[in-house]
Enzyme design. Structure first.
Site, PDB file in Angstrom:
ATOM      1  N   LYS A   1      90.604  54.681  39.158  1.00 42.29           N
ATOM      2  CA  LYS A   1      90.051  56.015  38.875  1.00 42.29           C
ATOM      3  C   LYS A   1      89.561  56.164  37.434  1.00 42.29           C
ATOM      4  O   LYS A   1      88.609  56.904  37.176  1.00 42.29           O
ATOM      5  CB  LYS A   1      91.080  57.098  39.185  1.00 42.29           C
TER       6      LYS A   1
ATOM      7  N   ASP B   1      90.609  65.669  43.381  1.00 42.95           N
ATOM      8  CA  ASP B   1      92.062  65.872  43.460  1.00 42.95           C
ATOM      9  C   ASP B   1      92.432  67.281  42.999  1.00 42.95           C
ATOM     10  O   ASP B   1      93.285  67.939  43.593  1.00 42.95           O
ATOM     11  CB  ASP B   1      92.799  64.852  42.595  1.00 42.95           C
TER      12      ASP B   1
END
Length: 270
Positions: A67, A102
């Site tokens: 990420k 997220d």
């Protein structure tokens, strides 16, 4: 009709529930699309993103451990830049763009359970990747955020980046004081995944709380059991997993995601 290809970039990815969840959405929407997994070596992550663009892949989700690495290969939006992590790449524009769903996933999970975030007092346990995303998301939604972490200095470092946030340790008394005044509690650690444990003492929970546990295996963690017994609103981690996927799908396709079909398929695979 050309088939759209979406996928997940991570290592390992064999455990992922994203393929069935996304393919259920494609079936529901009548899209000619497939969702596949890719497991490059860490040294090859930039080449993997370039290769995906060259092959005409429409979009990628990104998971551990890539990420942060992917940031260097895309044009990250403002939120992903602040969080310092990308979990969704969109190839539909002139250049690959990076996003972090997220944060939105956590917010949508809470709102789906009628939790008000504007002016809420939130406690986020954990200052790792998930904790960072959720803390920024809650602050942007108008909540006041207290970040509690095992290594207190890490909590202070993150709090310095998140607007009006404060950093704290996980000492029982301090955590109990924070929770006594809190409206929302989020566990953004992995505690409760491998063992029947909780990062929060049961006696610190109360009926005015909404509790989201980012852990989704098991669905009912000790934290959520304790929260339910205290009369709190409970939100299991599958809701966050669902809504980060929903947000990615809507970003890639411009269509409203079939949330019910995605949720049903996700829970059938848990």
């Amino acid at each position: 009709m050309a088939m759209d290809v979406f996928g997940l970039l991570g290592n390992p990815v064999g455990h992922s529930l994203s393929p069935p969840m996304h393919e259920a959405a494609y079936d529901e929407l009548g899209l000619e699309a497939r969702y596949v997994t890719f497991e490059p070596e860490p040294a090859d992550i930039a080449a993997a993103v370039d290769g995906a663009e060259a092959l005409g892949i429409t979009g990628l989700n990104v998971t551990i451990p890539f990420k942060q690495d992917v940031l260097e290969s895309v044009e990250a939006d403002e939120l992903a830049t602040r969080i310092g992590a990308v979990n969704t790449v969109d190839f539909t524009g002139e250049t690959p763009t990076g996003h972090n769903t997220d944060a939105v996933g956590a917010l949508r999970a809470l709102r789906d359970h009628d939790v008000t975030l504007e002016d809420a007092r939130a406690v986020v346990v954990g200052a790792g990747g998930a904790g960072r995303a959720i803390a920024f998301g809650l602050a942007d939604a108008g909540a006041t955020v207290a970040i509690a972490n095992r290594t207190e200095s890490t909590a202070h470092d993150l709090a310095a980046e998140v607007p009006d946030a404060t950093g704290h340790g996980l000492e029982t008394d301090e955590l109990a004081d924070l929770l006594a005044e809190a409206d929302v509690l989020v566990n953004a650690t992995s505690v409760g995944m491998e063992e029947d444990a909780t990062p929060v003492p049961a006696e610190a929970l109360h009926g005015e709380l909404a509790v989201l546990d980012a852990v989704y295996r098991p669905l009912e963690t000790r934290l959520l059991r304790n929260a339910a017994e205290a009369g709190a609103t409970t939100v299991d981690g599958a809701w966050m997993l669902l809504y980060q996927g929903v947000e990615a799908l809507e970003l890639w396709t411009g269509r409203d995601a079939p949330v019910d079909a995605m949720n049903e398929t996700l829970r059938a695979h848990l």
